[in-house]
Design a protein around this motif. Structure first.
Motif, mmCIF file in Angstrom:
data_model
loop_
_atom_site.group_PDB
_atom_site.id
_atom_site.type_symbol
_atom_site.label_atom_id
_atom_site.label_comp_id
_atom_site.label_asym_id
_atom_site.label_seq_id
_atom_site.Cartn_x
_atom_site.Cartn_y
_atom_site.Cartn_z
ATOM 1 N N VAL A 243 0.868 -1.181 0.000
ATOM 2 C CA VAL A 243 0.000 0.000 0.000
ATOM 3 C C VAL A 243 0.910 1.238 0.000
ATOM 4 C CG1 VAL A 243 -0.376 -0.306 2.504
ATOM 5 C CG2 VAL A 243 -1.777 1.323 1.229
ATOM 6 N N GLU A 244 0.832 1.954 -1.097
ATOM 7 C CA GLU A 244 1.692 3.135 -1.249
ATOM 8 C C GLU A 244 0.919 4.393 -0.905
ATOM 9 O OE1 GLU A 244 4.182 3.817 -4.897
ATOM 10 O OE2 GLU A 244 2.981 5.634 -5.043
ATOM 11 N N VAL A 245 1.533 5.259 -0.113
ATOM 12 C CA VAL A 245 0.954 6.580 0.140
ATOM 13 C C VAL A 245 1.968 7.603 -0.349
ATOM 14 C CG1 VAL A 245 0.061 8.212 1.825
ATOM 15 C CG2 VAL A 245 -0.320 5.767 2.151
ATOM 16 N N LYS A 246 1.499 8.467 -1.238
ATOM 17 C CA LYS A 246 2.414 9.434 -1.847
ATOM 18 C C LYS A 246 1.926 10.850 -1.616
ATOM 19 C CE LYS A 246 3.796 10.869 -6.438
ATOM 20 N NZ LYS A 246 3.902 10.468 -7.837
ATOM 21 N N CYS A 247 2.793 11.644 -1.016
ATOM 22 C CA CYS A 247 2.532 13.081 -0.899
ATOM 23 C C CYS A 247 3.197 13.757 -2.096
ATOM 24 C CB CYS A 247 3.092 13.579 0.428
ATOM 25 S SG CYS A 247 2.786 15.319 0.738
ATOM 26 N N ARG A 248 4.477 13.495 -2.242
ATOM 27 C CA ARG A 248 5.184 13.858 -3.480
ATOM 28 C C ARG A 248 6.374 12.909 -3.587
ATOM 29 N NH1 ARG A 248 8.516 19.514 -1.988
ATOM 30 N NH2 ARG A 248 10.119 18.443 -0.755
ATOM 31 N N ASP A 249 7.070 12.914 -4.712
ATOM 32 C CA ASP A 249 8.170 11.972 -4.884
ATOM 33 C C ASP A 249 9.347 12.280 -3.956
ATOM 34 O OD1 ASP A 249 7.330 10.069 -6.788
ATOM 35 O OD2 ASP A 249 7.425 11.593 -8.353
ATOM 36 N N GLN A 250 9.558 13.572 -3.687
ATOM 37 C CA GLN A 250 10.702 13.975 -2.888
ATOM 38 C C GLN A 250 10.342 13.976 -1.398
ATOM 39 O OE1 GLN A 250 9.366 15.773 -5.342
ATOM 40 N NE2 GLN A 250 10.862 15.614 -6.989
ATOM 41 N N ASP A 251 11.346 13.754 -0.573
ATOM 42 C CA ASP A 251 11.160 13.857 0.868
ATOM 43 C C ASP A 251 11.105 15.330 1.282
ATOM 44 O OD1 ASP A 251 11.229 11.126 1.057
ATOM 45 O OD2 ASP A 251 13.336 11.032 1.649
ATOM 46 N N PHE A 252 10.669 15.558 2.521
ATOM 47 C CA PHE A 252 10.646 16.906 3.094
ATOM 48 C C PHE A 252 11.555 16.915 4.325
ATOM 49 C CE2 PHE A 252 6.498 15.989 1.322
ATOM 50 C CZ PHE A 252 6.105 17.146 0.674
ATOM 51 N N PHE A 389 -8.767 5.097 4.343
ATOM 52 C CA PHE A 389 -8.064 6.258 3.793
ATOM 53 C C PHE A 389 -9.040 7.409 3.546
ATOM 54 C CE2 PHE A 389 -5.783 8.556 0.321
ATOM 55 C CZ PHE A 389 -4.663 8.888 1.057
ATOM 56 N N SER A 390 -10.229 7.079 3.047
ATOM 57 C CA SER A 390 -11.197 8.140 2.739
ATOM 58 C C SER A 390 -11.586 8.896 4.008
ATOM 59 C CB SER A 390 -12.446 7.544 2.075
ATOM 60 O OG SER A 390 -13.209 6.828 3.035
ATOM 61 N N LYS A 391 -11.615 8.178 5.149
ATOM 62 C CA LYS A 391 -11.984 8.832 6.410
ATOM 63 C C LYS A 391 -10.931 9.837 6.872
ATOM 64 C CE LYS A 391 -12.836 5.446 9.228
ATOM 65 N NZ LYS A 391 -13.205 4.799 10.492
ATOM 66 N N ARG A 392 -9.722 9.734 6.343
ATOM 67 C CA ARG A 392 -8.663 10.643 6.782
ATOM 68 C C ARG A 392 -8.682 11.979 6.042
ATOM 69 N NH1 ARG A 392 -4.863 8.977 10.099
ATOM 70 N NH2 ARG A 392 -3.267 10.368 9.264
ATOM 71 N N ASN A 393 -9.460 12.077 5.000
ATOM 72 C CA ASN A 393 -9.509 13.308 4.196
ATOM 73 C C ASN A 393 -8.112 13.775 3.812
ATOM 74 O OD1 ASN A 393 -12.344 13.617 4.376
ATOM 75 N ND2 ASN A 393 -12.096 14.402 6.465
ATOM 76 N N SER A 394 -7.266 12.851 3.485
ATOM 77 C CA SER A 394 -5.885 13.204 3.153
ATOM 78 C C SER A 394 -5.790 13.636 1.703
ATOM 79 C CB SER A 394 -4.985 11.994 3.396
ATOM 80 O OG SER A 394 -3.698 12.240 2.910
ATOM 81 N N SER A 395 -4.922 14.597 1.446
ATOM 82 C CA SER A 395 -4.710 15.027 0.060
ATOM 83 C C SER A 395 -3.690 14.133 -0.644
ATOM 84 C CB SER A 395 -4.247 16.474 0.031
ATOM 85 O OG SER A 395 -3.086 16.629 0.821
ATOM 86 N N ASN A 396 -3.174 13.141 0.082
ATOM 87 C CA ASN A 396 -2.205 12.233 -0.532
ATOM 88 C C ASN A 396 -2.895 11.237 -1.448
ATOM 89 O OD1 ASN A 396 -0.111 13.476 0.826
ATOM 90 N ND2 ASN A 396 -0.343 12.148 2.619
ATOM 91 N N GLN A 397 -2.057 10.488 -2.162
ATOM 92 C CA GLN A 397 -2.566 9.508 -3.108
ATOM 93 C C GLN A 397 -2.254 8.111 -2.564
ATOM 94 O OE1 GLN A 397 -0.956 10.435 -6.976
ATOM 95 N NE2 GLN A 397 -1.637 8.458 -7.783
ATOM 96 N N MET A 398 -3.260 7.243 -2.508
ATOM 97 C CA MET A 398 -3.037 5.889 -2.006
ATOM 98 C C MET A 398 -3.216 4.870 -3.127
ATOM 99 S SD MET A 398 -5.087 3.551 0.774
ATOM 100 C CE MET A 398 -6.355 3.208 -0.428
ATOM 101 N N THR A 399 -2.315 3.898 -3.207
ATOM 102 C CA THR A 399 -2.422 2.838 -4.211
ATOM 103 C C THR A 399 -2.194 1.492 -3.535
ATOM 104 O OG1 THR A 399 -1.326 4.389 -5.716
ATOM 105 C CG2 THR A 399 -1.652 2.146 -6.519
ATOM 106 N N VAL A 400 -3.166 0.607 -3.631
ATOM 107 C CA VAL A 400 -3.028 -0.737 -3.070
ATOM 108 C C VAL A 400 -2.740 -1.712 -4.209
ATOM 109 C CG1 VAL A 400 -4.131 -2.533 -1.665
ATOM 110 C CG2 VAL A 400 -4.745 -0.127 -1.316
ATOM 111 N N SER A 401 -1.721 -2.529 -4.058
ATOM 112 C CA SER A 401 -1.372 -3.508 -5.096
ATOM 113 C C SER A 401 -1.123 -4.869 -4.465
ATOM 114 C CB SER A 401 -0.103 -3.087 -5.844
ATOM 115 O OG SER A 401 -0.188 -1.762 -6.281
#
Lengths: 420, 420
Positions: A243-252, A389-401
């Protein structure tokens, strides 16, 4: 341990495909033969254990020892009078570009009576590395007897069982007792490397070596406890998820961004935390729906000789989720389980780094049992994670594989092979 | 960008330690001088940017470029007529045993009027590596103007600001305008390597170079947005925690142990999941108790020129936790925040491994603000995690430790340095 295994395998070979009890005479003689030759058998195992045949650290010296092991096994098989093919399986390229020869796979045959069934014994002579930090109490490459048990790398996985099987057959041969089956051996040297080159060989020998095989006995299985061997008639499958969660490709950097982001690690930790409760119960809705109901099999667990305290202490854990033998065995064998393996993309090294990972991938898998359908589980897991994930209202992107899928299997223990 | 910084630093230098507005004449002339010489200043920056002075990949060729940068900076400082010491700081041993010379630290002095205060400007000429995967739109080592902005590695961090400051001083010198302060420069070449060798030098020069310094202006700070420089008068601190959950030292295989263990990853995920909610709010009880109450400072945030949309898009994130400028700035600057950095001991590589990690270490840190006491936070975090862990009835062992502690600091903005 080697002696117990011998007895176990003798029973297996002696009894196989025979519906009536074998005449007491021959088997008694075979046991006597084993008692008489025990030191000799243990001596051979000692020689095998002394060969550091692990491939994991690809040091060419160690690869030579894999080939040396193939040679020792070939000697034993030829000693039985078996027809032997040492199949060259080519080369293996390491990530650094280095190319090393793969040790040969041994295919041996003893007897070809078309009236007898043919049993193929499959085992391997390579071992896992024995590292200092694994805290061996004896030298791993010196077979050492402590309290009547033999310790050494490969003693159980898998040099001991391979030799025990060869020794069992040799006892029959030496006593001139006819074996009730035709025997074949498949001995690998790269099993711990996911049986490198094996699949190719199986396809190649489909209508050759394997065409006459009625059943395969895998010598590389677990005992139920330190005292009891086991006849394995099923294993759980596995659905491996990422399960991938992506905010952006780069770290902060947490100093300049901490406090205003939907952090991908916080999302991922919440997702992984929604999978299983503190009792090991899987929280994915519907997952237990299709698990085969517990039948009279329950009596089988009761009859199994397993000491929970001994099991716990030999596993070196302070506690287990269950107290009774029956619950333990059922949760190991016939119920699904979920394990979280780790996270890719986050900070994983020793020390401290104030990173906010930009993109992280959680990894977990579910052990599958009859009659749980793998594709149903995949859908249930995806829907569950999407809901959390939907309950978190996150602006991130989630991908389950799904990364890997292995169906569970269970054999019919009323089958003549198991009855034997 | 370089031109804006120039103006900013000129204001800083021109106005420092002067309570009245400087006469318009000299400053106007300085601005004119800058306009006239802008191309020349940009050309020098172009030459500096072209030097790939990063140390991170310890390729000796690149280390030579660190020394080359020290030479270029020394030339500029000597061009100002400064007394210059190029301090040899010895050698640096790499993990592979290789030894490389550390580039010299430059100490320059311009003016020693005992009646004037002495300002030391501190900056660096090394850069972070610019990798292909960072997705540069222009060649990082070729200073390129796009829409009136200059792009290139080091343009802001920190070659641009160092040159801007030198150029500002050079304008005063060229116009024969007396500087209101004595100027010192401290120019480092290994700042991105945690300012290797600097601490030793500071102690050594405590009663030498630094004894007469009244204040240090750090040239290496963030801008508030792509258009606005900032005067930084405080930074958040940091309490870095590790939480270890141990089942046993060795890992398990999920096929043979999945379902009966208190898995260390399940415990750890629950612990990490208890720290911060989906809004970024820290869930450790009592943590916000001592956070300094918001005062009339709020008006300062309102006055700050920051476009939230532009900030979001330049940060390359789809969404932020807050919509207004004031909330964003307050959560970045004056509220604590908690970030989960990663996990040590679990499976972190690409691919699939069906391991149940035996011992895992979670890492997170809390950005601290006035008047949160670090030792109080440590106690609160430990108590919270102990409570969460106790509720799980796990047979595993949990250990919470602090790995790093940095106090927050805030300066008095009514101080004459800040007023200047």
């Amino acid at each position: 341990m080697a002696a117990s295994l011998l007895a176990f395998l003798l029973l297996l070979v002696g009894g196989m495909f025979s519906t009536s009890t074998p005449p007491p005479g021959p088997l008694e003689k075979v046991f006597q033969y084993i008692e008489l030759h025990q030191d000799e058998f243990v001596q051979t195992l000692k020689e095998w254990v002394a060969v550091e045949s692990n491939w994991v650290q690809p040091v060419p010296r160690l690869r030579r020892e894999l080939h040396q092991m193939a040679g020792l096994a070939a000697d034993q098989l030829q000693g039985l009078g078996a027809r032997l093919a040492s199949v060259d399986t080519g080369f293996h390229q390491l990530p650094d570009g280095q190319t090393l020869p793969i040790p040969p796979i041994l295919l041996a045959e003893l007897g070809s009576d078309p009236k007898k069934p043919t049993v193929c014994f499959s085992g391997h002579t390579d071992v896992q590395p024995a590292r200092q930090e694994d805290r061996w109490l004896t030298d791993p490459y010196t077979l050492t007897e402590v309290d009547g048990k033999l310790y050494g790398r490969g003693t159980t996985d898998n040099k001991g069982p391979v030799l025990a099987c060869i020794n069992a057959v040799s006892a029959f041969k030496a006593l001139d007792e006819g074996l009730p089956v035709n025997v074949k051996f498949l001995i690998k040297g790269m099993e711990e490397a996911r049986s490198l080159a094996l699949e190719e060989l199986v396809w190649k020998e489909k209508s050759g070596f394997f065409s006459s095989v009625d059943c395969i006995v895998i010598l590389d299985n677990l005992w139920i406890s330190q005292r009891k061997p086991a006849l394995i008639y099923g294993t759980r499958g596995n659905s491996y998820f990422t399960v991938e969660v992506k905010c952006r490709d780069q770290d902060f950097h947490s100093g300049t961004f901490g406090g205003i982001l939907n952090e991908s690690m916080a999302d991922l930790v919440a997702l992984l935390g929604s999978l299983v409760d503190k009792s090991g119960c899987i929280l994915v809705p519907g997952l237990y729906e299709h698990v085969a109901p517990v039948t009279e099999e329950k009596r089988m667990y009761e009859a199994i000789d397993l000491d929970v305290g001994e099991f716990r202490s030999s596993s070196r854990v302070k506690g287990l989720l269950f107290d009774t033998k029956e619950e333990l065995l059922m949760h190991l064998w016939r119920y699904p389980s979920l394990s979280i393996h780790g996270i890719e993309g986050a900070f994983h090294e020793p020390g401290a780094k104030t990173v906010i990972p930009g993109r992280v991938i959680g990894k977990f898998s579910i052990r599958l049992v009859p009659h749980v359908d793998m594709s149903v589980v995949e859908t249930q897991v995806k829907q569950h994670l999407e809901y959390i994930f939907s309950k978190r209202n996150s602006s991130n992107q989630m991908t389950v594989s799904t990364a890997l899928g292995l169906h569970p299997w269970i054999a019919n223990i009323s089958d003549h092979q198991y009855l034997a």
